[in-house]
Design a protein around this motif. Structure first.
Motif, PDB file in Angstrom:
ATOM      1  N   PRO A 170       0.837  -1.212   0.000  1.00 13.00           N
ATOM      2  CA  PRO A 170       0.000   0.000   0.000  1.00 13.00           C
ATOM      3  C   PRO A 170       0.870   1.260   0.000  1.00 13.00           C
ATOM      4  O   PRO A 170       1.793   1.378   0.815  1.00 13.00           O
ATOM      5  CB  PRO A 170      -0.799  -0.124   1.302  1.00 13.00           C
ATOM      6  N   PHE A 171       0.589   2.168  -0.893  1.00 13.11           N
ATOM      7  CA  PHE A 171       1.448   3.330  -1.090  1.00 13.11           C
ATOM      8  C   PHE A 171       1.467   4.274   0.108  1.00 13.11           C
ATOM      9  O   PHE A 171       2.397   5.071   0.257  1.00 13.11           O
ATOM     10  CB  PHE A 171       1.007   4.096  -2.339  1.00 13.11           C
ATOM     11  N   ASP A 172       0.444   4.205   0.949  1.00 10.70           N
ATOM     12  CA  ASP A 172       0.392   5.105   2.099  1.00 10.70           C
ATOM     13  C   ASP A 172       1.054   4.508   3.337  1.00 10.70           C
ATOM     14  O   ASP A 172       0.982   5.095   4.424  1.00 10.70           O
ATOM     15  CB  ASP A 172      -1.055   5.487   2.421  1.00 10.70           C
ATOM     16  N   ARG A 173       1.716   3.374   3.188  1.00 13.36           N
ATOM     17  CA  ARG A 173       2.397   2.767   4.335  1.00 13.36           C
ATOM     18  C   ARG A 173       3.501   3.698   4.815  1.00 13.36           C
ATOM     19  O   ARG A 173       4.349   4.141   4.029  1.00 13.36           O
ATOM     20  CB  ARG A 173       2.990   1.415   3.943  1.00 13.36           C
ATOM     21  N   ALA A 174       3.499   3.985   6.104  1.00 12.11           N
ATOM     22  CA  ALA A 174       4.415   4.995   6.648  1.00 12.11           C
ATOM     23  C   ALA A 174       5.667   4.399   7.283  1.00 12.11           C
ATOM     24  O   ALA A 174       6.510   5.131   7.795  1.00 12.11           O
ATOM     25  CB  ALA A 174       3.690   5.863   7.673  1.00 12.11           C
ATOM     26  N   THR A 175       5.800   3.075   7.285  1.00 13.45           N
ATOM     27  CA  THR A 175       6.959   2.446   7.911  1.00 13.45           C
ATOM     28  C   THR A 175       7.581   1.433   6.955  1.00 13.45           C
ATOM     29  O   THR A 175       6.931   0.912   6.049  1.00 13.45           O
ATOM     30  CB  THR A 175       6.566   1.710   9.209  1.00 13.45           C
ATOM     31  N   SER A 176       8.868   1.163   7.168  1.00 16.46           N
ATOM     32  CA  SER A 176       9.588   0.139   6.414  1.00 16.46           C
ATOM     33  C   SER A 176      10.675  -0.411   7.325  1.00 16.46           C
ATOM     34  O   SER A 176      11.366   0.368   8.002  1.00 16.46           O
ATOM     35  CB  SER A 176      10.212   0.733   5.145  1.00 16.46           C
ATOM     36  N   PRO A 177      10.830  -1.739   7.421  1.00 13.57           N
ATOM     37  CA  PRO A 177      11.799  -2.320   8.346  1.00 13.57           C
ATOM     38  C   PRO A 177      13.197  -1.740   8.178  1.00 13.57           C
ATOM     39  O   PRO A 177      13.734  -1.681   7.075  1.00 13.57           O
ATOM     40  CB  PRO A 177      11.780  -3.811   7.972  1.00 13.57           C
TER      41      PRO A 177
END
Length: 373
Positions: A170-177
């Motif tokens: 999802p493009f609005d995901r605000a986190t990434s490991p």
């Protein structure tokens, strides 16, 4: 007693045909995370292990001859083992692989880029496309004094911390490991083809630069609307933001001067890799002289300590990559090369679509220039 026929699954047939690749994959998994060195090589049930390649073909450890539709992750527009590129690298090998100093090849390589790419007035070399986009973003921030980079949903700019937000749904995901929230907060993501949304976000302030794949997201997987790039050029100028074209894939493929030459829109900065180094490791940032000159030392201790944009790099403009790049770009200067590649890709897309229709299969093939999906 009659023999009972046993159906062979595709997976079983694959495992039998590519048994040597499976053995190598199992060995690699003992020392390499997941057994692969590039996320794009993650294949089920296991990846192919190649021993040699030539032209548009490669051969695996079991001797299977394969047609290579991707050729070096898109870096080998001339195919595997292009004679001129191979000869140039071999000649350079006799003189050394790493001087740790300036050499003629780096200037010749930069001159060739300046000759071909409309936006290129200065060139700074990196070792990859990811490094190139990272440096371009740093230059945009340094030039404007602003903190935020604007990018578009579905557009890929490598794997540096500032590039991954909004790359995949999802493009609005605000986190990434592994990426701090504070870093993610310096990247704004908007839908492509919505110039009103871009203009509104720029009006809020704080946008140092706008980075985009001029082909559309993920090398034309998500096409851009006609005229959008020019609109983007106009609003970037209006708001004083640096416009960055990520031409890591489109550079020298869409035309000798990349997508910007083909589409007639000139950015402030251009990031390059893949074809630019002739299939060897290498990348570059090219663009306006005033922006690239932020990387230059001056006879000013205060400037050098407090204002110069830092950019070391052990393998920047490596002599082998320079030799390959010069030989490759010399051939890429002939637009007949790109025209031929475009024609082949168009035939491939048409052929695939004909098969889908003939077999009543859902889906379709599409793309631009010599890319297909």
């Amino acid at each position: 007693m009659a023999q009972v026929a046993t159906a062979t699954t595709i997976s079983q047939e694959f495992a039998e045909r590519f048994a040597g690749s499976l053995t190598r994959y199992q060995r690699a998994r003992q020392v390499i995370p997941g057994g692969i060195t590039h996320d794009g090589r993650h294949l089920r049930p296991f990846p192919i292990s190649v021993t040699r390649a030539n032209g548009a073909h490669k051969w695996d450890v079991d001797g299977n001859e394969l047609i290579d539709f991707v050729v070096g992750h898109g870096s080998l527009i001339l195919g595997h083992n292009n004679p001129a590129v191979t000869a140039a690298v071999a000649a350079q090998l006799e003189h050394g692989t790493h001087f740790g100093a300036g050499h003629e090849g780096e200037a010749l390589w930069a001159e060739k880029i300046v000759e071909l790419v409309p936006s290129a007035k200065r060139v700074k070399f990196t070792s990859s496309g990811t490094e190139a986009t990272l440096l371009a973003m740093r230059l945009a921030r340094a030039a404007t004094g602003r903190p935020t980079i604007l990018k578009f949903e579905g557009h890929f700019h490598g794997w540096n911390d500032y590039a991954l937000k909004g790359e995949a749904p999802p493009f609005d995901r605000a986190t990434s490991p592994g990426i701090p929230d504070a870093v993610m907060g310096t990247v704004a993501v908007v839908p492509a083809n919505d110039i009103a949304a871009v203009d509104a976000r720029l009006a809020e302030g704080g946008i140092a630069g706008i980075i985009i794949e001029p082909s559309g997201g993920s090398w034309a997987t998500i096409p851009l609307a006609e005229g959008f790039l020019q609109q983007l050029r106009d609003v970037a100028t209006k708001h004083g933001s640096v416009l960055i074209f990520d031409e890591v894939i489109t550079g020298f493929r869409w035309s000798p001067g990349g997508a910007q030459a083909r589409l007639g829109v000139t950015p402030d900065l251009t990031t390059l890799a893949k074809i630019v180094a002739g299939g060897l490791p290498g990348g570059a940032v090219a663009g306006r002289a005033d922006l690239l000159d932020l990387l230059a030392f001056r006879d000013d201790a205060t400037w050098n300590a407090q204002h110069k944009v830092r950019h070391p790099g052990t393998f920047n403009a490596n002599p082998l990559s320079a030799a390959a790049g010069i030989a490759c770009l010399t051939q890429c200067a002939n637009p007949e090369l790109q025209a031929g590649c475009d024609q082949l890709a168009a035939l491939l897309r048409a052929g695939l679509n004909a098969i889908f229709v003939d077999r009543s299969l859902p889906g379709f093939a599409w793309g631009e220039s010599s890319a297909f999906h």
